[in-house]
Design an enzyme around this catalytic site. Sequence first.
Site, PDB file in Angstrom:
ATOM      1  N   GLU A  44      18.549  -4.960 -12.121  1.00  0.00           N
ATOM      2  CA  GLU A  44      18.974  -5.053 -10.719  1.00  0.00           C
ATOM      3  C   GLU A  44      18.042  -5.971  -9.924  1.00  0.00           C
ATOM      4  OE1 GLU A  44      19.539  -2.570  -6.552  1.00  0.00           O
ATOM      5  OE2 GLU A  44      18.730  -1.533  -8.301  1.00  0.00           O
ATOM      6  N   ASP A 109       2.066   0.621  -5.691  1.00  0.00           N
ATOM      7  CA  ASP A 109       2.057  -0.054  -4.394  1.00  0.00           C
ATOM      8  C   ASP A 109       0.895   0.517  -3.590  1.00  0.00           C
ATOM      9  OD1 ASP A 109       2.543  -1.265  -1.977  1.00  0.00           O
ATOM     10  OD2 ASP A 109       4.451  -0.257  -1.599  1.00  0.00           O
ATOM     11  N   ASP A 111      -1.105   0.131  -0.114  1.00  0.00           N
ATOM     12  CA  ASP A 111      -0.905  -0.438   1.221  1.00  0.00           C
ATOM     13  C   ASP A 111      -2.104  -0.124   2.106  1.00  0.00           C
ATOM     14  OD1 ASP A 111       0.011  -0.994   3.889  1.00  0.00           O
ATOM     15  OD2 ASP A 111       2.060  -0.853   3.149  1.00  0.00           O
ATOM     16  N   CYS A 121     -12.440  -1.800  11.219  1.00  0.00           N
ATOM     17  CA  CYS A 121     -12.337  -3.222  11.562  1.00  0.00           C
ATOM     18  C   CYS A 121     -10.912  -3.606  11.944  1.00  0.00           C
ATOM     19  CB  CYS A 121     -12.813  -4.077  10.388  1.00  0.00           C
ATOM     20  SG  CYS A 121     -12.003  -3.653   8.817  1.00  0.00           S
ATOM     21  N   CYS A 122      -9.923  -2.984  11.308  1.00  0.00           N
ATOM     22  CA  CYS A 122      -8.514  -3.325  11.531  1.00  0.00           C
ATOM     23  C   CYS A 122      -7.681  -2.047  11.515  1.00  0.00           C
ATOM     24  CB  CYS A 122      -7.999  -4.257  10.429  1.00  0.00           C
ATOM     25  SG  CYS A 122      -8.939  -5.786  10.196  1.00  0.00           S
ATOM     26  N   ASP A 297       1.136   5.245  -3.382  1.00  0.00           N
ATOM     27  CA  ASP A 297       2.408   5.783  -2.907  1.00  0.00           C
ATOM     28  C   ASP A 297       3.144   6.340  -4.117  1.00  0.00           C
ATOM     29  OD1 ASP A 297       5.010   6.254  -2.047  1.00  0.00           O
ATOM     30  OD2 ASP A 297       5.021   4.552  -0.663  1.00  0.00           O
TER      31      ASP A 297
END
Length: 426
Positions: A44, A109, A111, A121-122, A297
């Site tokens: 797919e 994954d 993230d 910092c972010c 995840d």
Amino acid sequence: MAGFEPGSLPDLLPLYYRRLFPYGPYGRWLSYGVVVKNYFQRREFSFTLRDDIYVRYQSFNSPQELEKEMQKMNPYKIDVGAVYSHRPSQRNTVHMGAFQAQEKELVFDIDMTDYDDVRRCCSSAEICSKCWTLMTIAIRVIDRALVEDFGVKHRLWVYSGRRGVHCWVCDDSVRKWSCAMRAAAVEYLTLVKGGSETVKKVNLTDPIHPFISHSLSLVEPYFEEYALVGQDILGSSESWEKVVALVPEYILCLLREFPKKRDSVQRWELLKKKMEKCKPSHAESEIMLQYCFPRLDINVSRGVNHLLKSPFSVHPKTGRVSVPIDLRKLEQFDPLAVPTISCLCRELDTAPEEEDGEKENEAEPEPKRRTRDYKKTSLAPYVRVFEQFVEEMDKSRKGELLKKSGRDRGGDWAGQFIPVFNHPDS
């Protein structure tokens, strides 16, 4: 973002898919030696088109047909899914329940947004060189476990194009794993547990599992530079309260001494000395793991039919290409230096024209011209990493076929390796 404007994608994607996308090694990767009948045809693919039009369950007779469709549709995003029992494009022609996902790479994954509680910092989709260290650590920890604990060989690590990384485990045996085996693998690799309401997310018990010990040995060298210097986790009362919330209550008296110390490094040394006197506490290791250990995840990894963004897809927000990461140069990988599609198209426009003498055969096939095209740009080293990955899989597959033919003839060959792993809690 190297001057990238999201509004320019409709103009840039046709050039990217016509001249830069590495169709040759890409098709070889997903065909896996064409040893299984209709393997590629039952895969797919999903395209996300302009204006968020999402097209699932696409399948193609050959990599060449996929190439033509990509050049026709110019998708904003490409996702790769499972290999099904029937061709996904014909799923409505088979009996209900007969259309089943059969195989897929084991994927991970990771993230950066899942680390927002341990980076200062972010936040959200933002990244910088300071917090990118978390991705470096994650790759080091997960890749070691895949190779040494699970016995896998073929791992493709890919930058997502924005704020994280993906891993594709491509070994023949692993692609056949059930959802239960995939879930068990992710559980084995998971230590940080609990949502935003959970204060203490890592809890170690004796005896410490070898996986945790190996992981700690990889995390520890990064901890001071990342957590103490880069994130300054003990730099103020607001930040150090989060850290001391993770230690036994009888150590809390040291809070009176924290203001006397100059910085996070000195406060950490004080904290370590206090914790060392409280054996058998694992507080020091638990803090390091909570702040630095990979966060996966589980839903992405355990589902055979879960889609994942394709390598060499272009991120529509940043314009950056989702490129393979060379593990031999992991420390040098800089996500902010990954080329954007606008940068690549400019490089293509300004590349010197080839000499006439180089064009010995005017009727040479299209793939050769395309190969030269991406070699003229800063995409070239990333494509080479991908080619080496595919070449290594091809080489390994030929070796396995030789072994199999030897066994079939009664040769003295060792049995095939089957990955076996024990859960840290077992």
